[in-house]
Scaffold this active site. Sequence first.
Site, PDB file in Angstrom:
ATOM      1  N   CYS A   2      67.238  20.526  31.539  1.00 44.99           N
ATOM      2  CA  CYS A   2      67.823  20.586  30.200  1.00 44.99           C
ATOM      3  C   CYS A   2      66.853  21.350  29.313  1.00 44.99           C
ATOM      4  O   CYS A   2      65.763  21.721  29.725  1.00 44.99           O
ATOM      5  CB  CYS A   2      67.992  19.179  29.653  1.00 44.99           C
ATOM      6  N   ARG A  30      69.154  27.020  30.195  1.00 47.34           N
ATOM      7  CA  ARG A  30      68.584  25.887  30.956  1.00 47.34           C
ATOM      8  C   ARG A  30      69.636  24.815  31.201  1.00 47.34           C
ATOM      9  O   ARG A  30      69.414  23.832  31.882  1.00 47.34           O
ATOM     10  CB  ARG A  30      67.399  25.257  30.198  1.00 47.34           C
ATOM     11  N   TRP A  80      71.838  19.738  31.063  1.00 46.69           N
ATOM     12  CA  TRP A  80      72.319  20.075  32.408  1.00 46.69           C
ATOM     13  C   TRP A  80      72.424  18.734  33.099  1.00 46.69           C
ATOM     14  O   TRP A  80      71.430  18.157  33.508  1.00 46.69           O
ATOM     15  CB  TRP A  80      71.310  20.984  33.095  1.00 46.69           C
ATOM     16  N   ASN A 106      64.305  15.547  29.124  1.00 49.94           N
ATOM     17  CA  ASN A 106      64.614  16.437  30.242  1.00 49.94           C
ATOM     18  C   ASN A 106      63.889  15.874  31.445  1.00 49.94           C
ATOM     19  O   ASN A 106      62.676  15.710  31.428  1.00 49.94           O
ATOM     20  CB  ASN A 106      64.132  17.866  29.942  1.00 49.94           C
ATOM     21  N   GLY A 107      64.628  15.521  32.502  1.00 49.87           N
ATOM     22  CA  GLY A 107      63.992  14.968  33.710  1.00 49.87           C
ATOM     23  C   GLY A 107      64.883  13.884  34.293  1.00 49.87           C
ATOM     24  O   GLY A 107      66.073  13.810  34.007  1.00 49.87           O
ATOM     25  N   GLU A 489      70.974  33.763  56.431  1.00 45.64           N
ATOM     26  CA  GLU A 489      70.738  33.734  54.975  1.00 45.64           C
ATOM     27  C   GLU A 489      69.871  34.908  54.563  1.00 45.64           C
ATOM     28  O   GLU A 489      70.112  35.563  53.537  1.00 45.64           O
ATOM     29  CB  GLU A 489      70.096  32.404  54.588  1.00 45.64           C
ATOM     30  N   LYS A 493      70.980  37.878  51.878  1.00 45.64           N
ATOM     31  CA  LYS A 493      70.156  38.274  50.725  1.00 45.64           C
ATOM     32  C   LYS A 493      69.946  39.781  50.719  1.00 45.64           C
ATOM     33  O   LYS A 493      70.077  40.451  49.693  1.00 45.64           O
ATOM     34  CB  LYS A 493      68.819  37.552  50.767  1.00 45.64           C
ATOM     35  N   GLU A 496      73.350  41.689  49.863  1.00 42.65           N
ATOM     36  CA  GLU A 496      73.894  41.610  48.498  1.00 42.65           C
ATOM     37  C   GLU A 496      72.931  42.174  47.471  1.00 42.65           C
ATOM     38  O   GLU A 496      73.343  42.544  46.379  1.00 42.65           O
ATOM     39  CB  GLU A 496      74.290  40.189  48.143  1.00 42.65           C
ATOM     40  N   HIS A 512      74.259  40.629  74.786  1.00 47.24           N
ATOM     41  CA  HIS A 512      75.675  40.644  75.207  1.00 47.24           C
ATOM     42  C   HIS A 512      76.457  41.668  74.402  1.00 47.24           C
ATOM     43  O   HIS A 512      77.585  41.405  73.985  1.00 47.24           O
ATOM     44  CB  HIS A 512      76.261  39.239  75.028  1.00 47.24           C
ATOM     45  N   LYS A 611      78.716  35.592  40.245  1.00 45.17           N
ATOM     46  CA  LYS A 611      77.959  34.382  40.602  1.00 45.17           C
ATOM     47  C   LYS A 611      78.899  33.326  41.177  1.00 45.17           C
ATOM     48  O   LYS A 611      78.542  32.602  42.084  1.00 45.17           O
ATOM     49  CB  LYS A 611      77.250  33.815  39.367  1.00 45.17           C
TER      50      LYS A 611
END
Length: 616
Positions: A2, A30, A80, A106-107, A489, A493, A496, A512, A611
Amino acid sequence: MCGIIGVVGTPDAPDALDTLLEGLARLEYRGYDSAGVALVRPGETWRARTASGTESVRALVEVCAQAPPGFASGIGHTRWATHGAPEAENAHPHLDCTGRIAIIHNGIIENHAELRAGLVERGHTLSSRTDSEVLAHLIEEARRAGADLVEAMRQSLGRVRGAFAVAVVDATEPDVIVAARRVSPLIVGTAPGRTYLASDVPAILDRASAFYAVDDDQVVRLGPAGFSAVDLEGAPVRLRQLAITWDLETAEKGGFEDFMTKEIEEQPAALANTLLDRRRGDGTITFDELRVADDELLEVRRVVIVATGTSHHAALVAKYALERWARLTTEVDIASEYRYRDPVVEVGTLVIGVSQSGETIDTIQAVREARRRGARVVAVTNVVDSSLAREADAVLYTRAGLEVSVASTKSFVAQVAALEMLALRLAQLRGTLLAVDVEAHVRGLGAVGTLVAAALTRRDVVTDVAKQLVGARDFFYLGRHVGLPTAMEGALKLKELTYLHAEGYPGGELKHGPLALIEPGVVVVAVATDPVMYDKMLSNLAEVKARGATLVVVATDDDEAIDAVADYVLRVPATEPLFSPMVDVVPLQLFAYAMARGLGRNVDRPRNLAKTVTVE
Ligand code: AGP
């Protein structure tokens, strides 16, 4: 994650509200699912809160147009959500029973449930479903017992387990703000006649002239003329002054050049927050928000995971963990394929939808199809109350914080950690692992953040390798066992971010067919950190080396043989194979980033991509 902000001024310059609203607008990245302010002057605390999704701060500005004038001090928060849906009643600031004391936080307060129960028992009325609200009532109790605001904060935090950047105001001391920090960031800023606090620099960059960092377990007392600080025992401490030369845009990225770098660097914190309050002292695993009873989890006979992109790769890692630890047959499906294959859903089928945004329509549709066919559905997502969270029977939240860059990074490691904790919980319930082994794995998982931080320190080595390969046009990423989703992955990366072709492939499968593609100029990036698969991987590397490929190998620090094989080695700390994707992915993220920068790409906003993909 947050955003918090506060200002203490003098009655002759009552501009606290402008400062707070402008600062909150700068902290929106945030988190933005709700926002609020609390203003104080002698005997009066005025609070406003909104919960309008991405418009929360703008809605707050409108509400505050009705605010009475003349406040020189106050605090503000943009949320958040981690505990409690993003509704106005859960928005900060939270008040105590008197309505005089207001806090922002925040936490995560790990022991919020037991603190809440005690407060209710002692007659307090709590109005939200958040963990944070307990702080307002603990401070209220200490104040009622005669403590000053600093002492009340110290006493309250002495009863708290978890992470916090917290600030409190009290209408009986309106020219004071007290704040404290553990894990979550907090800075202090000073200017003539005013003192500020904020989660980070952007919120007060153009108001403060000097900036200071609050370190863990420090408590600061802000007044119009400056601040003083103590540790949790009350001993005076000095705050570290920060040399800030950033412009605002750089400040919003935490001083980094772009959000992708910021989010890669945030991975240790993302892991810590995702795991924070899920490990009880007695070694058991708990998910407050999962809302699936143990006996329902015991009925699970088969798991199907549906996801897309990076989330699909995290799901592939989870398959190994669910089968190895919980002995549960696990299928992983591309979400957009799942619902068109007339899937078999029997009694005891658990479907897990994995999505950072919680808004990917392919995953939402797959989960809807699974529910239609009678499956129990769990969502693993990074956004509280997202569409996927609302579709599911139960939710397991990652707490990676807002992820802005299109290329997912910190959400991948947070997803793997959350899914592996779920696998350990199922193993614990099903008795497929001894308690001592569950505890060992939970401890190991808790240490992965430190290994990720170590991998991050090798950025320069990775960047140098990328500089030498920036002319390459064709890449294969090879892996075996859990190294395969890691390789996939890494390939995603690179694709993209650089727009170059790359393919993640099983190391044992190249011969193969695709081995025909290997020739001088092709770069093969291999993940070779798993001791069990190592010899087989070396054979695969010999195959491609013999045909002229350039070899880049992700290898552990203690691997002495790899230098004779690889053209370039990207070193990582060794760890348990099932944890290794969270560590081994780091050099692959850094490599893709460096290649993209070398090619002049926009790393936060690659072409053709969004996104969140809300179309099928
Ligand atoms: C990953 O870097 C991409 N941005 C993309 O593949 C992404 O993982 C995918 O669209 C899924 O998004 P979600 O996790 O929000 O559902």
